[in-house]
Design an enzyme around this catalytic site. Structure first.
Site, PDB file in Angstrom:
ATOM      1  N   ARG A 102       0.842  -1.190   0.000  1.00  0.00           N
ATOM      2  CA  ARG A 102       0.000   0.000   0.000  1.00  0.00           C
ATOM      3  C   ARG A 102       0.882   1.247   0.000  1.00  0.00           C
ATOM      4  O   ARG A 102       1.967   1.262   0.607  1.00  0.00           O
ATOM      5  CB  ARG A 102      -0.845  -0.024   1.274  1.00  0.00           C
ATOM      6  CG  ARG A 102      -1.822   1.115   1.476  1.00  0.00           C
ATOM      7  CD  ARG A 102      -2.942   1.058   0.537  1.00  0.00           C
ATOM      8  NE  ARG A 102      -4.104   1.832   0.961  1.00  0.00           N
ATOM      9  CZ  ARG A 102      -5.090   2.149   0.135  1.00  0.00           C
ATOM     10  NH1 ARG A 102      -5.054   1.782  -1.135  1.00  0.00           N
ATOM     11  NH2 ARG A 102      -6.127   2.826   0.567  1.00  0.00           N
ATOM     12  N   THR A 375     -10.013   0.485  -9.078  1.00  0.00           N
ATOM     13  CA  THR A 375      -8.954  -0.374  -8.598  1.00  0.00           C
ATOM     14  C   THR A 375      -8.924  -1.507  -9.602  1.00  0.00           C
ATOM     15  O   THR A 375      -9.716  -1.525 -10.526  1.00  0.00           O
ATOM     16  CB  THR A 375      -9.350  -0.836  -7.174  1.00  0.00           C
ATOM     17  OG1 THR A 375      -9.340   0.299  -6.325  1.00  0.00           O
ATOM     18  CG2 THR A 375      -8.486  -1.895  -6.586  1.00  0.00           C
ATOM     19  N   ILE A 394      -4.554   2.803  -8.184  1.00  0.00           N
ATOM     20  CA  ILE A 394      -4.038   4.167  -8.061  1.00  0.00           C
ATOM     21  C   ILE A 394      -5.174   5.051  -7.512  1.00  0.00           C
ATOM     22  O   ILE A 394      -5.166   6.252  -7.660  1.00  0.00           O
ATOM     23  CB  ILE A 394      -3.449   4.725  -9.388  1.00  0.00           C
ATOM     24  CG1 ILE A 394      -4.286   4.326 -10.603  1.00  0.00           C
ATOM     25  CG2 ILE A 394      -1.998   4.324  -9.542  1.00  0.00           C
ATOM     26  CD1 ILE A 394      -3.780   4.912 -11.934  1.00  0.00           C
ATOM     27  N   ASN A 395      -6.160   4.397  -6.927  1.00  0.00           N
ATOM     28  CA  ASN A 395      -7.337   4.998  -6.303  1.00  0.00           C
ATOM     29  C   ASN A 395      -8.372   5.421  -7.326  1.00  0.00           C
ATOM     30  O   ASN A 395      -9.144   4.606  -7.785  1.00  0.00           O
ATOM     31  CB  ASN A 395      -6.956   6.142  -5.353  1.00  0.00           C
ATOM     32  CG  ASN A 395      -8.125   6.500  -4.435  1.00  0.00           C
ATOM     33  OD1 ASN A 395      -9.003   5.678  -4.215  1.00  0.00           O
ATOM     34  ND2 ASN A 395      -8.137   7.695  -3.898  1.00  0.00           N
ATOM     35  N   SER A 446      -7.950   1.038   3.368  1.00  0.00           N
ATOM     36  CA  SER A 446      -8.413   0.553   2.065  1.00  0.00           C
ATOM     37  C   SER A 446      -9.594  -0.389   2.232  1.00  0.00           C
ATOM     38  O   SER A 446      -9.862  -0.869   3.337  1.00  0.00           O
ATOM     39  CB  SER A 446      -7.252  -0.190   1.405  1.00  0.00           C
ATOM     40  OG  SER A 446      -7.688  -0.889   0.272  1.00  0.00           O
ATOM     41  N   SER A 447     -10.280  -0.633   1.131  1.00  0.00           N
ATOM     42  CA  SER A 447     -11.340  -1.652   1.131  1.00  0.00           C
ATOM     43  C   SER A 447     -10.932  -2.885   0.344  1.00  0.00           C
ATOM     44  O   SER A 447     -11.731  -3.802   0.178  1.00  0.00           O
ATOM     45  CB  SER A 447     -12.597  -1.097   0.466  1.00  0.00           C
ATOM     46  OG  SER A 447     -13.191  -0.139   1.265  1.00  0.00           O
ATOM     47  N   GLY A 467     -13.741  -1.602  -6.920  1.00  0.00           N
ATOM     48  CA  GLY A 467     -15.072  -1.097  -6.596  1.00  0.00           C
ATOM     49  C   GLY A 467     -15.154  -0.300  -5.302  1.00  0.00           C
ATOM     50  O   GLY A 467     -16.236  -0.151  -4.741  1.00  0.00           O
TER      51      GLY A 467
HETATM   52  N1  GLY Z   1      -8.374   3.129  -3.202  1.00  0.00           N
HETATM   53  C1  GLY Z   1      -9.331   2.112  -3.041  1.00  0.00           C
HETATM   54  C2  GLY Z   1      -9.073   1.245  -1.861  1.00  0.00           C
HETATM   55  O1  GLY Z   1      -7.961   1.177  -1.402  1.00  0.00           O
HETATM   56  O2  GLY Z   1      -9.970   0.594  -1.369  1.00  0.00           O
END
Ligand code: GLY
Length: 566
Positions: A102, A375, A394-395, A446-447, A467
């Site tokens: 990350r 993502t 990269i978000n 993050s998700s 997503g």
């Molecule tokens: N940038 C999306 C995530 O990290 O969940």
């Protein structure tokens, strides 16, 4: 007698018609099947390169390096070397692990860096341009994976990727639309014209000579080329010339980190998923623990009762997520309690089938959090039985939109995954919590939910998706579709999805995909539905190990995803 014969004939015909109808209804959709090995990713080129590495005798870890970097070339929308990600693995021996590559906040970052003198969030500062950029982790990630588990040389692995960058990548219809959509932002973020300013059309080929040169230097000089070498110097010069704060020291200090994955059970499944700083594994565990006692298979797929149970479990888990989760190197997370079955049972105690719970009645009800929805995920199973589940980002779509033409890649806007100011909405109208506030060298929450499943001690499924906050719920529904509703891998990926994240208090549903009666019943029970402006609810890339040991790919039609293997 005659009457009896007529009756028997009638009965026979009715049975035949019924069974024809049933078999019509049950016509299965099956994804690509391979005997030994498979890669599923967002682009055919990347899946093919990953599979090619496996065919050469490389293992899943070699293929991970190749697929990740091939996505950086073929899928600049989310694939990257200017971003970061998470990878969960399960070796054929049953050993499991997880890598966190990350992005990090720069040393010069600070809690209020996106606020003005009045402590108001400055629009776009955390999303567009150089200040939005977190220290990229992808190159460190792939080199760390290779150092620990790789078998082929980096030179060999990078060869097809560099070739692809030189030869170029064909624009798909979906890509044409995406580039057009983001062009005004490219103009805003970049001082000079970039390759994506051109009006690219479907079937055009975009070549990436500068990225090919960057990758060639990395191939020759290794990981340090990106973090300490010529590439590092050129990158820092570029970021600072655009008003950013990342320094050579930031790059030099970056390390990918091995983490212990989150593991839990659901019926006879063992689920292995990503640990913090991703919320994915904990949140998935909480939701699955909460729904495990209910007979979803009896309720039926996407029935009112099934949707209710899942939504109420999601509501409660997302409320906790906002409050408790952040970078574990900076905040203490009560992980053991959060993922215990007893805790989820307690959280579901006030759930009733008679009416919706209000999010305002669920604790920690003053804050909410989300990430951007762009993502990319890839899943790999190799011919030796090793499995990889990796999600990289990269978000935002094309990250910060800041494109380093000199080096040939977009930079992330991952700083927006921090909460700029607890309680105040970011550009998506969303707010975050103290556990996820900005600090130097901290990783943003993050998700991403790269996940692997075991059944009876054997590899069962590899799954993940992009997503944003819908990642967790898309992974959940894909697993349930196979496990509870006996779908094939491809059917599980194709099935319409819905999503609830506590706040806003609404069920996001894929437009035109849900039965009208079911929607009316949900509304009657007090649920608010949002079909109009729903974000993409995932683009799942998954692999299922079939009973005969063959592999079935689930490549999402919502994107240009593709499965490749042998
Ligand atoms: N940038 C999306 C995530 O990290 O969940």
């Amino acid at each position: 007698m005659k009457t009896k014969n007529i009756f028997i004939t009638f009965l026979f015909l009715s049975l035949l018609i019924t069974s024809c109808k049933t078999s019509e209804k049950k016509e299965r959709v099956i994804g690509k099947i391979t005997e030994k090995a498979m890669v599923v990713s967002a682009r055919e080129e990347a899946s093919k390169i990953g599979a090619q590495i496996l065919k050469k005798g490389g293992n899943a870890f070699d293929a991970m390096v190749a697929t990740e970097l091939a996505l950086a070339v073929a899928y600049p929308y989310a694939g990257n070397i200017g971003g970061g990600g998470f990878m969960v693995y399960r070796k054929n021996s049953g050993e499991i692990g997880a890598l966190d590559y990350r992005e990090k906040a720069p040393l010069a970052s600070s809690k209020n860096m996106f606020l003005d003198a009045q402590e108001n969030v400055i629009p776009n500062k955390s999303t567009l341009g150089a200040m939005a950029v977190g220290i990229p982790g992808t190159v460190a990630g792939v080199f760390e994976v290779h150092r620990k588990f790789g078998t082929l040389s980096m030179e060999e692995i990078l060869e097809p990727v560099i070739k692809l960058a030189k030869k170029g990548v064909v624009v798909t219809a979906k890509q044409e639309k995406r580039i057009k959509y983001y062009q005004s932002s490219f103009l805003e973020a970049n001082k000079d014209s970039i390759v994506f300013n051109k009006s690219w059309k479907e079937n055009d080929t975009i070549k990436y000579p500068e990225l090919a040169k960057t990758l060639t230097r990395i191939q020759k000089n290794g990981r340090d080329e990106f973090y300490k070498g010529e590439t590092a110097k050129r990158l820092v010069t570029f970021i600072q010339a655009n008003g950013g704060i990342i320094t050579l020291e930031d790059l030099a200090k970056y390390e990918a980190k091995w983490r212990t994955p989150v593991t839990f059970t659901y019926d006879d499944l063992k689920i292995i998923s990503m640990s913090p700083p991703s919320s994915g594994g904990i949140c998935l565990a909480q939701i699955m623990n909460a729904i495990e006692p209910f007979d979803l298979d009896k309720f039926g797929h996407n029935s009112v009762k099934t949707i209710q149970v899942i939504v109420e479990a999601e509501r409660r888990a997302y409320a906790d997520r906002s409050h408790f989760l952040g970078d574990p190197d900076f905040v203490t997370i009560p992980q053991k309690e959060l993922i215990s079955k007893a805790y989820s049972a307690k959280r579901m105690a006030n759930f009733s089938f008679d009416k919706a719970t209000l999010s305002s009645d669920v604790s920690h009800g003053t804050i909410k959090i989300i990430e951007s929805d762009e993502t990319t995920h890839y899943s790999i199973v190799d011919q030796f039985g090793n499995a990889i589940s990796a999600t990289t980002t990269i978000n935002g779509g094309y990250g910060s939109k800041l494109y380093c033409s000199d080096l040939g890649f977009f930079l992330n806007n991952e700083m927006d995954d921090f909460s700029s100011k607890p309680g105040v909405p970011n550009m998506f109208g969303l707010v975050g919590a103290k556990a996820n506030e900005i600090a130097p060298e901290k990783r943003m929450l993050s998700s991403m939910t790269p996940t692997i499943l075991e059944k009876n001690g054997k590899l069962h499924m590899v799954v993940g998706t992009p997503g944003g906050s819908t990642i967790i719920t898309s992974v959940l529904q894909t697993i349930l579709n196979v496990h509870e509703f006996k779908m094939s891998m491809q059917e599980a990926v194709n099935a319409p999805r819905f999503h609830h994240q506590w706040l806003p208090d609404e069920i996001k549903m894929e437009p035109n995909s849900f039965n009208e009666n079911i929607k009316s019943e949900l509304i009657k029970l007090g649920y608010t539905l949002d079909e109009t402006n729903s974000p993409v609810i995932g683009k799942v890339a998954a692999i299922l190990v079939l009973k005969n040991g063959h592999l079935e790919g689930g490549a999402d039609k919502r994107g240009d995803d593709s499965a490749s293997g042998f």
